[in-house]
Design a protein around this motif. Sequence first.
Motif, PDB file in Angstrom:
ATOM      1  N   ILE A  67       0.951  -1.239  -0.248  1.00 29.89           N
ATOM      2  CA  ILE A  67      -0.069  -0.262  -0.296  1.00 29.89           C
ATOM      3  C   ILE A  67       1.164   1.420   0.341  1.00 29.89           C
ATOM      4  O   ILE A  67       2.280   1.047   0.045  1.00 29.89           O
ATOM      5  CB  ILE A  67      -0.964  -0.048   0.915  1.00 29.89           C
ATOM      6  N   CYS A  68       0.239   2.222   0.074  1.00 26.82           N
ATOM      7  CA  CYS A  68       0.692   3.744   0.307  1.00 26.82           C
ATOM      8  C   CYS A  68       0.560   4.079   0.922  1.00 26.82           C
ATOM      9  O   CYS A  68      -0.910   4.630   1.481  1.00 26.82           O
ATOM     10  CB  CYS A  68       0.911   4.737  -1.206  1.00 26.82           C
ATOM     11  N   ALA A  69       1.042   4.381   2.215  1.00 22.09           N
ATOM     12  CA  ALA A  69       0.927   5.317   3.027  1.00 22.09           C
ATOM     13  C   ALA A  69       1.111   6.677   3.458  1.00 22.09           C
ATOM     14  O   ALA A  69       2.197   6.588   3.702  1.00 22.09           O
ATOM     15  CB  ALA A  69       0.977   3.977   4.803  1.00 22.09           C
ATOM     16  N   SER A  70       0.494   7.344   3.723  1.00 20.96           N
ATOM     17  CA  SER A  70       1.349   8.832   3.541  1.00 20.96           C
ATOM     18  C   SER A  70       0.141   9.923   4.651  1.00 20.96           C
ATOM     19  O   SER A  70      -0.603  10.052   4.325  1.00 20.96           O
ATOM     20  CB  SER A  70       0.697   9.239   1.789  1.00 20.96           C
ATOM     21  N   PRO A  71       1.393  10.389   5.848  1.00 19.30           N
ATOM     22  CA  PRO A  71       0.371  10.986   6.790  1.00 19.30           C
ATOM     23  C   PRO A  71       1.202  12.634   7.007  1.00 19.30           C
ATOM     24  O   PRO A  71       2.240  12.525   6.009  1.00 19.30           O
ATOM     25  CB  PRO A  71       2.446  10.259   8.143  1.00 19.30           C
ATOM     26  N   ASN A  72      -0.021  13.278   7.548  1.00 16.14           N
ATOM     27  CA  ASN A  72       0.488  14.652   7.428  1.00 16.14           C
ATOM     28  C   ASN A  72       0.621  14.966   6.514  1.00 16.14           C
ATOM     29  O   ASN A  72      -0.309  15.731   5.391  1.00 16.14           O
ATOM     30  CB  ASN A  72       0.877  14.722   8.434  1.00 16.14           C
ATOM     31  N   ASP A  73       1.621  15.607   6.154  1.00 17.95           N
ATOM     32  CA  ASP A  73       2.050  16.774   4.980  1.00 17.95           C
ATOM     33  C   ASP A  73       2.238  15.990   3.403  1.00 17.95           C
ATOM     34  O   ASP A  73       3.146  16.176   2.931  1.00 17.95           O
ATOM     35  CB  ASP A  73       2.649  17.732   5.433  1.00 17.95           C
ATOM     36  N   MET A  74       2.572  14.514   3.525  1.00 18.56           N
ATOM     37  CA  MET A  74       3.008  13.798   2.814  1.00 18.56           C
ATOM     38  C   MET A  74       2.119  13.475   1.770  1.00 18.56           C
ATOM     39  O   MET A  74       0.372  12.846   2.466  1.00 18.56           O
ATOM     40  CB  MET A  74       3.738  12.561   3.304  1.00 18.56           C
ATOM     41  N   VAL A  75       1.692  13.625   1.087  1.00 18.24           N
ATOM     42  CA  VAL A  75       0.493  14.054  -0.534  1.00 18.24           C
ATOM     43  C   VAL A  75       0.011  12.009  -0.604  1.00 18.24           C
ATOM     44  O   VAL A  75      -0.925  11.550  -0.126  1.00 18.24           O
ATOM     45  CB  VAL A  75       1.221  14.800  -1.687  1.00 18.24           C
ATOM     46  N   VAL A  93      -4.105   6.339   3.090  1.00 24.41           N
ATOM     47  CA  VAL A  93      -3.884   5.283   2.208  1.00 24.41           C
ATOM     48  C   VAL A  93      -4.729   4.698   1.224  1.00 24.41           C
ATOM     49  O   VAL A  93      -5.600   4.983   0.534  1.00 24.41           O
ATOM     50  CB  VAL A  93      -4.214   4.450   3.574  1.00 24.41           C
ATOM     51  N   ASP A  94      -3.521   4.868   0.672  1.00 27.11           N
ATOM     52  CA  ASP A  94      -4.064   4.294  -0.976  1.00 27.11           C
ATOM     53  C   ASP A  94      -3.835   2.647  -1.675  1.00 27.11           C
ATOM     54  O   ASP A  94      -2.517   1.700  -0.945  1.00 27.11           O
ATOM     55  CB  ASP A  94      -2.870   4.853  -1.985  1.00 27.11           C
ATOM     56  N   ILE A  95      -4.876   2.172  -2.372  1.00 26.28           N
ATOM     57  CA  ILE A  95      -4.385   0.284  -2.005  1.00 26.28           C
ATOM     58  C   ILE A  95      -4.847   0.303  -3.671  1.00 26.28           C
ATOM     59  O   ILE A  95      -5.923   0.789  -3.921  1.00 26.28           O
ATOM     60  CB  ILE A  95      -5.237  -0.122  -1.333  1.00 26.28           C
ATOM     61  N   GLY A  96      -3.982  -0.912  -3.897  1.00 26.28           N
ATOM     62  CA  GLY A  96      -4.874  -0.858  -5.421  1.00 26.28           C
ATOM     63  C   GLY A  96      -4.525  -2.523  -5.639  1.00 26.28           C
ATOM     64  O   GLY A  96      -4.055  -2.843  -4.239  1.00 26.28           O
ATOM     65  N   VAL A  97      -5.158  -3.048  -6.061  1.00 28.92           N
ATOM     66  CA  VAL A  97      -5.649  -4.660  -5.976  1.00 28.92           C
ATOM     67  C   VAL A  97      -6.457  -5.346  -7.258  1.00 28.92           C
ATOM     68  O   VAL A  97      -6.879  -4.844  -8.046  1.00 28.92           O
ATOM     69  CB  VAL A  97      -6.837  -5.102  -5.080  1.00 28.92           C
TER      70      VAL A  97
END
Length: 261
Positions: A67-75, A93-97
């Motif tokens: 997954i992509c996990a991007s907190p706070n100021d991370m786009v 949280v960005d998910i691809g399946v």
Amino acid sequence: MIIKKSPAEIDQMAAAGEILVRTMDLLAGKIRPGVTTLELDAAAEKYIRSQGATPAFKGYRGFPGSICASPNDMVVHGIPGKFKLQRGDIISVDIGVVKDGWVADAARTFPVGDVSPVAMHLLDTTRESLFKAVEQCRVGNRLGDVSHAVQQHVEGAGLSIVRSLVGHGVGRDMHEEPQVPNYGSPGKGTPLEEGMVLAVEPMVNAGRHMVRMGDDGWAIYSQDGSLAAHFEFTIAITAAGPRILTPWHHPEASASAPAAA
């Protein structure tokens, strides 16, 4: 070239979307202070594989996470790791399946416990802008109608569209034509036709729109350090209207039916 999908192929994409939604629900239950983004990643990968599917992001162009996990100021494009969530954070949280060769793609930004009024305004506005975009995903409209719907709502709320990042077509490949900007002029751009499938994904900063690349070559941050949010659906253009193939907003609803207006 834009690759249009048949109704049967859209159903297959919806099957991947159902797995994605269940994965998103699983992670929603795990997001709390003290949890690391690597723990979220491990849970997502285990569940996706248990469903006979694969994480679309794992190894994609060398990306190491499921997954992509991007907190706070991370786009976007955060690599899961040792970062530990704290109360007051937000986490995208960005998910691809991939299921039977078809890709579904979606994202949500979650509050971690109680967050600031600025953060809640950012999350609410970005989420609302996605639904404004969904309503424009209709045969006879143009891509500019989708883009403008996002821009108008976000900028009307005093926030900034990230202009250097866009949505995209999706199907057997993660990234297909066309590109889907989050800003533009209504009535302009590619006509929307039955069978097109779009990953529409507003990316919004609480401050200015500019972004910067992180040292790892993946993570993208708001340049001014302001909070950022990311919401995304995979949406099919059908004769009956927009069909959300990754309906994380009400996962109990059947993904086999066109989305309500």
